[in-house]
Motif scaffolding. Sequence first.
Motif, PDB file in Angstrom:
ATOM      1  N   PHE A   1      -5.867  -7.402   8.499  1.00 45.93           N
ATOM      2  CA  PHE A   1      -5.151  -7.027   7.288  1.00 45.93           C
ATOM      3  C   PHE A   1      -3.887  -6.259   7.659  1.00 45.93           C
ATOM      4  N   GLY A   2      -2.815  -6.548   6.938  1.00 48.23           N
ATOM      5  CA  GLY A   2      -1.572  -5.815   7.113  1.00 48.23           C
ATOM      6  C   GLY A   2      -1.159  -5.158   5.816  1.00 48.23           C
ATOM      7  N   GLY A   3      -0.512  -4.013   5.950  1.00 50.07           N
ATOM      8  CA  GLY A   3      -0.029  -3.311   4.773  1.00 50.07           C
ATOM      9  C   GLY A   3       1.411  -2.903   4.945  1.00 50.07           C
ATOM     10  N   ASN A   4       2.257  -3.313   4.019  1.00 53.26           N
ATOM     11  CA  ASN A   4       3.668  -2.956   4.088  1.00 53.26           C
ATOM     12  C   ASN A   4       3.901  -1.596   3.437  1.00 53.26           C
ATOM     13  N   LEU A   5       4.587  -0.751   4.181  1.00 49.28           N
ATOM     14  CA  LEU A   5       4.948   0.568   3.697  1.00 49.28           C
ATOM     15  C   LEU A   5       6.435   0.617   3.412  1.00 49.28           C
ATOM     16  N   ALA A   6       6.920   1.784   3.025  1.00 45.46           N
ATOM     17  CA  ALA A   6       8.352   1.918   2.742  1.00 45.46           C
ATOM     18  C   ALA A   6       9.176   1.521   3.960  1.00 45.46           C
TER      19      ALA A   6
ATOM     20  N   ILE B   1       0.826  -1.208   0.000  1.00 41.25           N
ATOM     21  CA  ILE B   1       0.000   0.000   0.000  1.00 41.25           C
ATOM     22  C   ILE B   1       0.859   1.256   0.000  1.00 41.25           C
ATOM     23  N   ASP B   2       0.210   2.376  -0.329  1.00 38.20           N
ATOM     24  CA  ASP B   2       0.879   3.670  -0.283  1.00 38.20           C
ATOM     25  C   ASP B   2       0.732   4.337   1.085  1.00 38.20           C
ATOM     26  N   ASN B   3      -0.431   4.102   1.698  1.00 37.61           N
ATOM     27  CA  ASN B   3      -0.696   4.737   2.993  1.00 37.61           C
ATOM     28  C   ASN B   3      -1.689   3.908   3.788  1.00 37.61           C
ATOM     29  N   SER B   4      -1.834   4.233   5.067  1.00 42.17           N
ATOM     30  CA  SER B   4      -2.683   3.444   5.955  1.00 42.17           C
ATOM     31  C   SER B   4      -4.161   3.554   5.584  1.00 42.17           C
ATOM     32  N   ASP B   5      -4.573   4.656   4.935  1.00 43.01           N
ATOM     33  CA  ASP B   5      -5.973   4.801   4.542  1.00 43.01           C
ATOM     34  C   ASP B   5      -6.394   3.700   3.569  1.00 43.01           C
ATOM     35  N   ASP B   6      -5.474   3.298   2.685  1.00 46.01           N
ATOM     36  CA  ASP B   6      -5.784   2.221   1.742  1.00 46.01           C
ATOM     37  C   ASP B   6      -6.143   0.940   2.491  1.00 46.01           C
ATOM     38  N   LEU B   7      -5.395   0.655   3.550  1.00 47.84           N
ATOM     39  CA  LEU B   7      -5.624  -0.573   4.311  1.00 47.84           C
ATOM     40  C   LEU B   7      -6.953  -0.505   5.068  1.00 47.84           C
ATOM     41  N   ARG B   8      -7.241   0.643   5.649  1.00 44.84           N
ATOM     42  CA  ARG B   8      -8.510   0.787   6.366  1.00 44.84           C
ATOM     43  C   ARG B   8      -9.690   0.592   5.413  1.00 44.84           C
TER      44      ARG B   8
ATOM     45  N   ILE C   1      -1.296  -2.379  10.593  1.00 44.90           N
ATOM     46  CA  ILE C   1      -2.280  -3.458  10.693  1.00 44.90           C
ATOM     47  C   ILE C   1      -3.633  -2.864  11.021  1.00 44.90           C
ATOM     48  N   ALA C   2      -4.685  -3.359  10.368  1.00 49.55           N
ATOM     49  CA  ALA C   2      -6.058  -2.952  10.657  1.00 49.55           C
ATOM     50  C   ALA C   2      -6.850  -4.192  11.036  1.00 49.55           C
TER      51      ALA C   2
END
Length: 883
Positions: free
Chosen positions: A818-823, A794-801, A828-829
Motif C-alpha cells: 500500500f502507498g499513501g500520498n502525502l503533501a 492520507i493525512d499521515n503514515s499511521d493511516d496507511l499502516r 509505502i507499507a
Amino acid sequence: MNSAELRQSFLNFFTQKGHKIVPSASLLSESPNLLFTNAGMNQFVPILLGERAIPFSRAADTQKCIRAGGKHNDLEDVGFDTYHHTFFEMLGNWSFGDYFKGAAIEFAWGLLTKIWHFPNNRLYVTVYSPGAGDPAEFDCEAYDFWRHIFEAEGLDPAVHILKFGKKENFWMMGDGGPCGPCSEIHIDLTKNGDSRGRLVNGDSPLCIEIWNLVFMQFNAQADGTFAPLKNRHVDTGMGLERVAGIVKTTKNFSDFSQFPSNYDSDLFTYIFDKITALCGKIYRGTIAADRESMAEQEKIDFAFRVIADHIRALTFAIADGILPGNEGRHYVLRRILRRAIIFAKRLQFPAGNFTTLAEAVVDQMAPIFPELRRNCKIIFETIAAEEAMFERTLDRGILLLENTFAQARNGEISGRDAFTLYDTYGFPFDLTQLMARERGLKIDEKSFKNELETQRERARNAQKKSQVVVADGPLNGATPFVGYGQLEGVEAKILQIIPAEDGAFVTVDRTPFYGEMGGEMGDSGTLICRGRAIPVLDTLRNAQGIFLHKIARNAELNSSEKIVLNVDIPRREEIQRHHTATHIVHAALRKILGDHVKQCGSCVGDRGLRFDFNHFSALTHGELDAVEDFVNTIILKNLPVTAQEMPFREIPAACIAHFNEKYGETVRVLSIGDVSVELCGGCHAAASGELGLLKIVKESAIAAGVRRIEAVVGRAARAYADRHVAIVGELARQFSVKNDEILVKIQQLQHSKNAVERRLRAILEKNNRQMFDEICQRIICENNLKKICGIFEIDNSDDLRSLAALAAKKEICDVIIFGGNLAEGAVIAVNCSSKAVEKGCGAANITRQIAVQFGGKGGGSPAYGTANVPKKLEAKDLESLKF
C-alpha cells in the motif's frame, strides 16, 4: 548476624580502635578515568598523592561501589554465579602514616575470629613473594606477623600462609605513585574444611577472598624503580555482600553443606520476596553449570539474581546523580536497566513495576545511606521513564530478534542485524549475544564492531572542526591574565605574530582579553600600535595557557613592539552577566529538580547563554517558571559576586567542582551570596542585580538524560521582552482585539479549525474505505503468491499502516503493498505472510527495492516494512513491481 548488624559491628569495632567513621563517597567518581567509584580508597587518592591535607590518621567506612564497564567489569558474570555484582559495599579501614602491617593484621584477625567468630582453621592468608621481574622483596614483615598469629592459634603457618607474586599480591595505583604488597584473607567453604589452602586463588567459589590488606610503602618512580615512602599507609577492603552471604549460607558457621552464595543474605532475599510477589515465581538458588543449557528453574534463578543486583546498582547510581544515557557511565547504567528488563520478561514480570523494586532498596538501605530517601523521587521517576521508553521498542525488538534468529545461517547472526537491534531498538550487544548463545548461535562480532565504527565515523564527519596551529618558537609559558579588573589601557609587548588562513594571531606578555575557555566566549576589542587601532576579533587560549588574539591581517606588526590593549567593555559586561546567570541557573535547577543535577556543559556569550545538565525528562512549564522565578528573585536581591583564590585542598565543602575537570593546586572559588559556590576561572558581574532580568528562551533535549536551557539576561533579555511585546501588539491589531483577549481569540480559531479538519477527515476515511474494498478485490497472482496493491490519500503514515494491517487480518493474499500520498512525497507499507517469507519474498527487501527505484529510503523485517519516497505515486507504480 544480618547484613545491617555486620556493617554496624564493623564500624563499631574500628571506632573503638580510634578510627573516624567517614561517609561513603559518591558513585560519581572525582577521577576522570573512572566510570564509577569502584573501591573504598578512591576518595582517599588525593590524600595518598599529597594533593590534600590528611584530616585524620585513621578512618573507616562502608563505600558504595559499582564495577560495570571499564577495567573492572563484572556485568557479564552477574547472575550466572553467586558472587559477582555490579553494585556492592566495600567495608574498609585506613591508616595514613599511623599504624602499619602489625596492627592492620591484628585488627583483621580480631574482628573476623573474635567478634564475628569465623572458624580460624578455615582461614588462609597470602603474602607477597616476588617472581622473576617483580618489584621489591619478599614481604617477610607481613609473613612474620601472620606466623605468630597462626602459631598462637595452634595452626601450622606452612599450611595457612601462602605466597604469591605481583599479580595477586602487589597493589599499584597506576604506572606510578604509592604502591606496595598486600595480604589477602581467604575462607575455605568446603564441606569438611580440609582443602589445606589448595583452592586459594584458584577461582573456586568454595574458597573465597574476603579481605584484602594493602600496605603502601613504596613510590613507583618513572624509571621503574621503587623508592620507600616517607609516610606509609594501610588500605583495606572487604565486600559486605560476601561476608553476609557466608554467614547466612553457613548458618553462622554451623553448617557448611550448602553451596555458598552472596544472594542468600538479606541484602537480596528482601528484593527476591518483592519479585515473587509481582510475578509469582520463587527463587530456589540453583546454579547452572553451562550457560547454553539451563534447566527452567536455573533460568528463573539466574533472572532473580540479575534483577536484584541490577536494581541495587540503578537505585544507588541515580541517587548519586548518574542518570541513564547514551555515553560513558550513563550508557553503562542504561545497559544495566535494559538487561534487568529483559530478564524480567522471562519471569512474566509485569511492565512498569521496576519502581516497586527500587522502593524496596530504598526502604532497606536508606537508614545507612540517607541520600536514597532524600532522592527517592528522582530515582523512581527516572526508572519509570527509562522502563517505559524501552518497553515501547522492546516488543518490536524481540519480534525482530526472533526473526533474526530464525534466519541465521550456519549458526551465525550477521553483525549488521545485531547492529540494527542495537541502533534502532536499543538492545545492548551483550544482551543479543546472551540470547543468541542460549539458542546455540553466534554473532559476527567483528562485523558488528565495523558497523558501530562506521556510524561513529559518520558522526565525527558531521561535526564542524577547527584547529589553531601555533608556530614553533619560545612563548615563555602561559600568558598572564589581568582582565578581572583592568580592561582598558593595558600596556603589553608583542611576543609572536602567527599567520593563519583568515588573518593572524598575536601573543603578548600580558593581556586583559579573556581567552575562550570553560564555555565562556573570548573577548574582542582593539590593539593599539603606533597610533593605529587594530580590531581584535576574538581571543583563544591554547592548552599551554597562551592567549591568542585574532586579528584580520598582519597589519605590519612586529615582535617586541609595545602595544596598548582595550577590551570591548559593553560586550564583556554582557558576557559576564550571562556567565553569572549560568551559576544561578545551576543553583535553581538543583533547588527545584534535585541534587542529582550536574552541569554537563555551557556556552556563554554576549547574546545569550546555554546550560546543559543531566535530568531524566523535559521540564514542565511549572518547573521552568520556578527556575525563572528563582533566578529573578536572586537578581532582585542584588547579591554580591565574589571570587577568591585558594589551595584546592582548602575549598569549602559546599563548593561545586565539576567532575572530569583537572584542577591545579590553586583554584578560584566564585560565590554569589549564599546561593552558589563553584570553582570557576571565568569573568563575572560584580553583583546579581547587574543581570537585570532572566528569560528562558528554550528548553530541549540534546542527548538521552541530558537537557539544555537557553536563556538571556541584561540587554539581550530586554530585547527579547521588547520583541515579544511587539508581537503581542501586532496580533491584537490583526485580530482586532485587546492584548489580553488574544488567547481567547486563538482558542476560538483553533476550535473552528479542528471542526473543519474532522469533517474533512471523515470524508477522506470514507473515500479510503471505498478504495480499500475495491483494492482487496483486485488480487494479482505472481510466482504462486497473491498480492494486492493500492494508493490512498492520507493525512499521515499511521493511516496507511492501519489499512495494511486491516488487509493482513483478512488473510486474502500473501503480499500487501500500500502507498499513501502525502503533501510532499509518499510512504509505502508492505506486509508479507509467512508463506511469502518462506519463498524469499520479504517485506524489507520489497521496501528497499521501492526505495531504490524511486529515490527514497526503506527497510524493516521479513514480515513488515516501510519506505519513504520523495515523489507521489500511482497504483501502476506498485503493480509493476517484480519479486
